[in-house]
Design an enzyme around this catalytic site. Sequence first.
Site, mmCIF file in Angstrom:
data_model
loop_
_atom_site.group_PDB
_atom_site.id
_atom_site.type_symbol
_atom_site.label_atom_id
_atom_site.label_comp_id
_atom_site.label_asym_id
_atom_site.label_seq_id
_atom_site.Cartn_x
_atom_site.Cartn_y
_atom_site.Cartn_z
ATOM 1 N N TRP A 271 3.933 -3.995 1.253
ATOM 2 C CA TRP A 271 3.517 -3.591 2.606
ATOM 3 C C TRP A 271 2.294 -4.367 3.048
ATOM 4 O O TRP A 271 2.191 -4.778 4.207
ATOM 5 C CB TRP A 271 3.277 -2.085 2.697
ATOM 6 N N ASP B 239 -3.604 0.759 6.305
ATOM 7 C CA ASP B 239 -2.268 1.350 6.354
ATOM 8 C C ASP B 239 -2.294 2.520 5.370
ATOM 9 O O ASP B 239 -2.369 2.319 4.164
ATOM 10 C CB ASP B 239 -1.243 0.288 5.933
ATOM 11 N N LYS C 149 6.117 10.161 5.855
ATOM 12 C CA LYS C 149 5.832 10.464 4.452
ATOM 13 C C LYS C 149 5.001 11.732 4.306
ATOM 14 O O LYS C 149 5.411 12.648 3.619
ATOM 15 C CB LYS C 149 5.158 9.271 3.777
HETATM 16 C C1 LIG Z 1 6.871 3.325 4.443
HETATM 17 C C2 LIG Z 1 5.713 2.429 4.590
HETATM 18 C C3 LIG Z 1 5.635 1.480 5.624
HETATM 19 C C4 LIG Z 1 6.756 1.267 6.617
HETATM 20 O O1 LIG Z 1 6.672 2.216 7.591
HETATM 21 P P1 LIG Z 1 7.652 2.177 8.883
HETATM 22 O O2 LIG Z 1 7.165 3.371 9.632
HETATM 23 O O3 LIG Z 1 9.047 2.290 8.358
HETATM 24 O O4 LIG Z 1 7.438 0.906 9.595
HETATM 25 C C5 LIG Z 1 4.496 0.717 5.729
HETATM 26 N N1 LIG Z 1 3.475 0.848 4.861
HETATM 27 C C6 LIG Z 1 3.520 1.740 3.842
HETATM 28 C C7 LIG Z 1 2.352 1.857 2.914
HETATM 29 C C8 LIG Z 1 4.633 2.548 3.683
HETATM 30 O O5 LIG Z 1 4.675 3.425 2.676
#
Ligand SMILES: *Cc1c(COP(=O)(O)O)cnc(C)c1O
Length: 360
Positions: A101, A171, A195
């Site tokens: 990511w 993020d 999540k």
């Molecule tokens: C799941 C995840 C993403 C992707 O998220 P989307 O909402 O599907 O774009 C990005 N960064 C992390 C750390 C994730 O766990």
Amino acid sequence: MTVYNFNAGPAILPPEVLSQAQEELRDYNGVGISVMEMSHRSKEFEAINSEAEARFKRLLGIESGYRVLFMQGGASSQFSTVPMNLLPADRVADYILTGVWSEKARDEAQKLGQVHIAASTADEQYRRIPRQDEIQLSENPAYVHITTNNTIYGTQWQTLPNVGEHLLVADMSSDIMSRPFDATKFGVVYAGAQKNLGPSGVTVVLIREDWLDRAPKSVPTMLRYATHAKNNSLYNTPPTFGIYMLNLVLGWIEAQGGLAGMAVHNQRKASAIYGAIDGSNGFYTGHATLDSRSQMNITFRLPSEALEKQFVSVAQNAGMIGLAGHRSVGGIRASVYNAMSIAGAEALASLMREFAGQNS
Ligand SMILES: *Cc1c(COP(=O)(O)O)cnc(C)c1O
């Protein structure tokens, strides 16, 4: 049979939240229609929207200086929205690479501006978070980007890196609201909701107010943070049902004792499962090094792929679903987000002990 949902995302939601949503589904608050059927400009929805922002800030203990925006496009859209708004042509943004990511976030930033890699553990299969003495910042970064929890590898920053007077951009898709953090160290925090916060379709962005107006004129209206801030996330039609669910989840977190309460709960769950790994005499091997273990995604291998397959299927028959690792790393991944109960984590730990006993 009780089903325990270990899916990585979209993921488990608190049962109390699902029940409340079910009760209110056809008739929200006596209005006679569903939240899904309401105008986003109705006073009912505006109240939900502003309560969600207020709860988010209250959980973080921030009264002023920040806005909370509800956007769309997932965390993946933020990979480019962040540099579009916050990386001027004459500046450099620093990225710390701790997994796929963060690589994706870096890739988008590189399309839009100058990037410096301040640290990376790629050549160690992202088994760990870089140490403070490995981080080499550029001279005056516009921001320092980190991924607080690495969903695929099962690693997590245990403490935030020290980046001096610079601000972090994070993020936090897979560990937001799982433990307290000092929001004032961040210019931006973003997370896909699916999540730890709600259903997919909403992306939460926490942003410093004095960072709102940094975007060059060329950035399209919908991609400007300022647009969403000025309009309280109601510039266009937002994902109303998702924001409603997110508001309920934030209320649930408050009722669990806020972020301090969540941290204790998550610590207990993670130590139950890591305990089963560490007590298995090497039958289970964790992917993450001990100092970088995630409390949200617990990744481990068994002695063979055949045993891993068998484990996933035995677990499934016992009502534990979503345990297969990410396709890029294989093995097992147990995602134990906020809404996973201690009983669920303990059930998995005891299945792990039993399975190791029968197969080693
Ligand atoms: C799941 C995840 C993403 C992707 O998220 P989307 O909402 O599907 O774009 C990005 N960064 C992390 C750390 C994730 O766990």
